[in-house]
Design an enzyme around this catalytic site. Sequence first.
Site, PDB file in Angstrom:
ATOM      1  N   LEU A  32       0.818  -1.209   0.000  1.00 48.35           N
ATOM      2  CA  LEU A  32       0.000   0.000   0.000  1.00 48.35           C
ATOM      3  C   LEU A  32       0.854   1.263   0.000  1.00 48.35           C
ATOM      4  O   LEU A  32       2.031   1.234   0.373  1.00 48.35           O
ATOM      5  CB  LEU A  32      -0.906   0.004   1.234  1.00 48.35           C
ATOM      6  N   SER A  33       0.247   2.366  -0.388  1.00 51.42           N
ATOM      7  CA  SER A  33       0.902   3.659  -0.260  1.00 51.42           C
ATOM      8  C   SER A  33       1.221   3.903   1.212  1.00 51.42           C
ATOM      9  O   SER A  33       0.371   3.694   2.081  1.00 51.42           O
ATOM     10  CB  SER A  33      -0.027   4.764  -0.780  1.00 51.42           C
ATOM     11  N   GLY A  36       6.056   1.721   3.179  1.00 48.94           N
ATOM     12  CA  GLY A  36       7.501   1.737   3.375  1.00 48.94           C
ATOM     13  C   GLY A  36       8.278   1.097   2.243  1.00 48.94           C
ATOM     14  O   GLY A  36       9.468   0.807   2.397  1.00 48.94           O
ATOM     15  N   LYS A  37       7.625   0.888   1.109  1.00 49.23           N
ATOM     16  CA  LYS A  37       8.284   0.245  -0.038  1.00 49.23           C
ATOM     17  C   LYS A  37       9.537   1.000  -0.479  1.00 49.23           C
ATOM     18  O   LYS A  37      10.620   0.418  -0.595  1.00 49.23           O
ATOM     19  CB  LYS A  37       7.322   0.153  -1.233  1.00 49.23           C
ATOM     20  N   SER A  38       9.369   2.273  -0.761  1.00 52.60           N
ATOM     21  CA  SER A  38      10.484   3.068  -1.280  1.00 52.60           C
ATOM     22  C   SER A  38      11.593   3.219  -0.249  1.00 52.60           C
ATOM     23  O   SER A  38      12.783   3.160  -0.587  1.00 52.60           O
ATOM     24  CB  SER A  38       9.988   4.449  -1.731  1.00 52.60           C
ATOM     25  N   SER A 105       1.453  -1.699  -7.302  1.00 55.12           N
ATOM     26  CA  SER A 105       1.093  -2.874  -8.126  1.00 55.12           C
ATOM     27  C   SER A 105       0.016  -3.709  -7.433  1.00 55.12           C
ATOM     28  O   SER A 105       0.290  -4.809  -6.957  1.00 55.12           O
ATOM     29  CB  SER A 105       2.334  -3.712  -8.441  1.00 55.12           C
TER      30      SER A 105
END
Length: 205
Positions: A32-33, A36-38, A105
Amino acid sequence: MSDIVWHQHSIDKQSRADQKGQKPILLWFTGLSGSGKSTLAGALERALFDAGFHTYLLDGDNVRHGLCKDLGFSLDDRDENLRRVGEVAKLMVDAGLVVLSAFISPTRAERERVRALFDDGQFIEVHVSTPIEVCEARDPKGLYSKARAGEIKNFTGISASYEVPTAAELIIDTSKGDLATQVSALLDYLAAIQVIDSEKLKKAI
């Protein structure tokens, strides 16, 4: 298309990988936005880069400044956005790089289409499973507030669904533990599957 042929060059993917002393691979961070992906992908790339590995990070926001700046956020445009990113990532893996990508995604179909571009073992799905309550509390871009107010349509997690991966190679909840521990776990995994040389990594730490 019948006049377009694939040119086989003398230097192949394995030769490029051998030159760099690493196994080319795509780490696909999905979640989700605000999950903490980035942040996680960026910290992992920093650790790998500092240890002398050859990397590149494809970020969901950054590609919309150039490669995908002509696309909006309709379902078709989102699909095309990920198709382009997948093809670019494939070229980078062919160049022998360890590629990291950070994209919401949201559908399994999208992610599986990208996975299908790669040889077995070259696509590693990292589900950043941070709960939506935490993501919304963080709300670094103020997007959840706008989505709740109806200012953003089809916002993943609020007005559009996120399909949780059913077979992700790795699952990380960034609300548990600290960033250094999470990066260490990722590095241990990459060493275990021989993407990176653990001895080379130890010398750099």
